[in-house]
Structures are given as C-alpha cells and as structure tokens.
Design a protein around this motif. Structure first.
Motif, PDB file in Angstrom:
ATOM      1  N   ALA A 108      12.220  -3.304 -28.077  1.00 37.31           N
ATOM      2  CA  ALA A 108      11.988  -2.117 -27.719  1.00 37.31           C
ATOM      3  C   ALA A 108      12.022  -1.278 -26.059  1.00 37.31           C
ATOM      4  CB  ALA A 108      10.974  -1.514 -28.403  1.00 37.31           C
ATOM      5  N   ILE A 109      11.954  -2.527 -25.616  1.00 40.21           N
ATOM      6  CA  ILE A 109      11.910  -1.902 -23.761  1.00 40.21           C
ATOM      7  C   ILE A 109      12.917  -1.968 -23.563  1.00 40.21           C
ATOM      8  CG2 ILE A 109      11.225  -2.869 -21.712  1.00 40.21           C
ATOM      9  CD1 ILE A 109       8.178  -3.897 -23.063  1.00 40.21           C
TER      10      ILE A 109
ATOM     11  N   MET B 112      14.591   1.614 -21.714  1.00 35.53           N
ATOM     12  CA  MET B 112      15.393   0.962 -20.514  1.00 35.53           C
ATOM     13  C   MET B 112      17.251   1.853 -20.266  1.00 35.53           C
ATOM     14  SD  MET B 112      13.940  -0.127 -18.219  1.00 35.53           S
ATOM     15  CE  MET B 112      12.284   0.574 -19.193  1.00 35.53           C
ATOM     16  N   ASN B 113      16.958   2.496 -21.974  1.00 37.05           N
ATOM     17  CA  ASN B 113      18.687   2.938 -21.645  1.00 37.05           C
ATOM     18  C   ASN B 113      18.425   4.068 -21.994  1.00 37.05           C
ATOM     19  OD1 ASN B 113      20.342   0.639 -21.901  1.00 37.05           O
ATOM     20  ND2 ASN B 113      20.424   0.420 -24.011  1.00 37.05           N
ATOM     21  N   LYS B 114      17.307   5.100 -21.891  1.00 38.86           N
ATOM     22  CA  LYS B 114      17.065   7.046 -22.163  1.00 38.86           C
ATOM     23  C   LYS B 114      16.630   6.965 -20.948  1.00 38.86           C
ATOM     24  CE  LYS B 114      12.665   8.670 -23.264  1.00 38.86           C
ATOM     25  NZ  LYS B 114      12.883   9.887 -24.781  1.00 38.86           N
ATOM     26  N   GLU B 115      17.159   7.591 -20.359  1.00 39.33           N
ATOM     27  CA  GLU B 115      17.069   8.681 -19.023  1.00 39.33           C
ATOM     28  C   GLU B 115      15.468   9.718 -18.883  1.00 39.33           C
ATOM     29  OE1 GLU B 115      19.990  11.793 -18.361  1.00 39.33           O
ATOM     30  OE2 GLU B 115      21.830  10.440 -19.168  1.00 39.33           O
ATOM     31  N   GLY B 116      14.731   9.490 -17.636  1.00 33.62           N
ATOM     32  CA  GLY B 116      14.084   9.936 -17.652  1.00 33.62           C
ATOM     33  C   GLY B 116      12.824   8.827 -17.779  1.00 33.62           C
TER      34      GLY B 116
ATOM     35  N   CYS C  92       2.801  -4.289 -39.324  1.00 38.34           N
ATOM     36  CA  CYS C  92       2.599  -4.497 -37.820  1.00 38.34           C
ATOM     37  C   CYS C  92       3.561  -3.546 -38.126  1.00 38.34           C
ATOM     38  CB  CYS C  92       2.602  -5.836 -37.739  1.00 38.34           C
ATOM     39  SG  CYS C  92       1.587  -6.748 -37.575  1.00 38.34           S
ATOM     40  N   GLU C  93       3.935  -2.463 -37.051  1.00 35.12           N
ATOM     41  CA  GLU C  93       4.620  -1.464 -36.340  1.00 35.12           C
ATOM     42  C   GLU C  93       4.929  -1.635 -35.048  1.00 35.12           C
ATOM     43  OE1 GLU C  93       4.386   1.639 -40.354  1.00 35.12           O
ATOM     44  OE2 GLU C  93       4.296   2.005 -38.123  1.00 35.12           O
ATOM     45  N   VAL C  94       6.344  -1.480 -34.545  1.00 33.90           N
ATOM     46  CA  VAL C  94       6.577  -1.574 -33.087  1.00 33.90           C
ATOM     47  C   VAL C  94       7.443  -0.631 -33.146  1.00 33.90           C
ATOM     48  CG1 VAL C  94       7.251  -2.219 -30.850  1.00 33.90           C
ATOM     49  CG2 VAL C  94       5.981  -3.516 -32.334  1.00 33.90           C
ATOM     50  N   SER C  95       7.348   0.299 -32.412  1.00 34.55           N
ATOM     51  CA  SER C  95       8.158   1.862 -32.309  1.00 34.55           C
ATOM     52  C   SER C  95       7.658   2.475 -30.758  1.00 34.55           C
ATOM     53  CB  SER C  95       7.866   3.146 -32.724  1.00 34.55           C
ATOM     54  OG  SER C  95       6.210   3.810 -32.805  1.00 34.55           O
TER      55      SER C  95
ATOM     56  N   LYS D  49      12.003   1.772 -34.892  1.00 31.55           N
ATOM     57  CA  LYS D  49      10.406   1.575 -35.807  1.00 31.55           C
ATOM     58  C   LYS D  49      10.939   0.344 -36.306  1.00 31.55           C
ATOM     59  CE  LYS D  49       9.033   3.503 -38.778  1.00 31.55           C
ATOM     60  NZ  LYS D  49       7.758   4.476 -40.206  1.00 31.55           N
ATOM     61  N   ALA D  50      10.252  -0.829 -35.935  1.00 26.35           N
ATOM     62  CA  ALA D  50      10.103  -2.316 -36.352  1.00 26.35           C
ATOM     63  C   ALA D  50       8.978  -2.733 -37.187  1.00 26.35           C
ATOM     64  CB  ALA D  50      10.849  -3.923 -35.264  1.00 26.35           C
TER      65      ALA D  50
END
Length: 152
Positions: free
Chosen positions: A49-50, A55-59, A77-80, A140-141
């Motif tokens: 996710a990171i 890391m590919n997101k602006e801002g 368990c969810e990682v979003s 989301k995973a």
C-alpha cells in the motif's frame, strides 16, 4: 502483530517525511491480546500500500488503514490505501520492475494457501481497486483467517 505493524508504519511515515498517515480500525469484538495471527501476515500488504499506492500519489494526503473484525468464526483483515490504484501503480513502476521484481503478493498468496492446506481451514485473499464515482481511489487487500484465540 499489531505492535510490530504500528512500529513499521511509524518508521515508514518518518522515512517519507509525513507523506502519509495511517489508522487502525479494530472492532471491539476482536480479542486483540488473545487472537492468533500468523507472524508478518499483514505487513506485506501494508508495505505494498505504501510503496505502490501512496508513494506514487502526488501530495501529502496518503493514508493507509488496517481494519480487523470478527465475522462469525473468521477474522477479517483489510489493508486499504487512498493511493493511485493497481493499474496506475503498474504503469509507474514499469521501469523499476525491470530492475526489481516484487514478490510479496505472490509469497503472501502462497503462504495463505499453505496455511489453508496445513490447518484444513480456508484462508482467502482478495485484492481490488477502491472505486468512487467511476474513478480509482486506492486499493484494498482483504483476507479472512480462522478466528482462533490463545486461552493460556
């Protein structure tokens, strides 16, 4: 598991100079101090996710959320994240992929399959884009594990 995960998130958030925040959403029906979760099962999804979404997101408004709840006899368990989504991340990472191949999703999928086989219980995994108004708003995973507690 949650403490290790939080320490990892603290380090990554410092490393990337507050480009992201994180949150844990743990349902009150989960016995956090007793529930048994295989070691480092959640972390690779947080790392993806990171590294691929945020890391590919602006801002500096990236956010990773780890949600855990009990559903019947399953631990969900969810990682979003609110990153760029899987397709855009693949495009951005195309050049890097030539130099470095990421195996975490493959390894995690195989690990869940091995756990299913070993314990004779279903461990499932779904990775999907988060859509809002027809646009990708992150990834989301989600995975389910048998809900087991240590009564000792």
């Amino acid at each position: 598991e949650l403490l290790a995960l939080e320490l990892y998130l603290v380090l990554e958030s410092l490393r990337f100079k507050d480009k992201m925040s994180y949150a844990f959403d743990i349902n009150s029906n989960v016995e956090v101090s007793k529930v048994l979760v295989p070691t480092l099962l959640i972390q690779p999804f947080v790392e993806n996710a990171i590294w691929h979404g945020i890391m590919n997101k602006e801002g500096n408004d990236g956010k990773v959320t780890v949600s855990i709840e009990k559903e019947a006899d399953q631990l969900r368990c969810e990682v979003s994240d609110n990153g760029v989504g899987r397709e855009k991340a693949a495009e951005i990472n195309a050049e890097r992929t030539r130099q470095h191949k990421s195996y975490s999703t493959d390894i995690s999928t195989k690990r869940l399959a091995l756990l299913s086989e070993q314990f004779g219980e279903l461990y499932t995994l779904v990775i999907e884009d988060i859509m809002e108004d027809g646009k990708v708003q992150g990834t989301k995973a989600s995975f389910n594990l048998p809900y087991k507690v240590d009564n000792h």
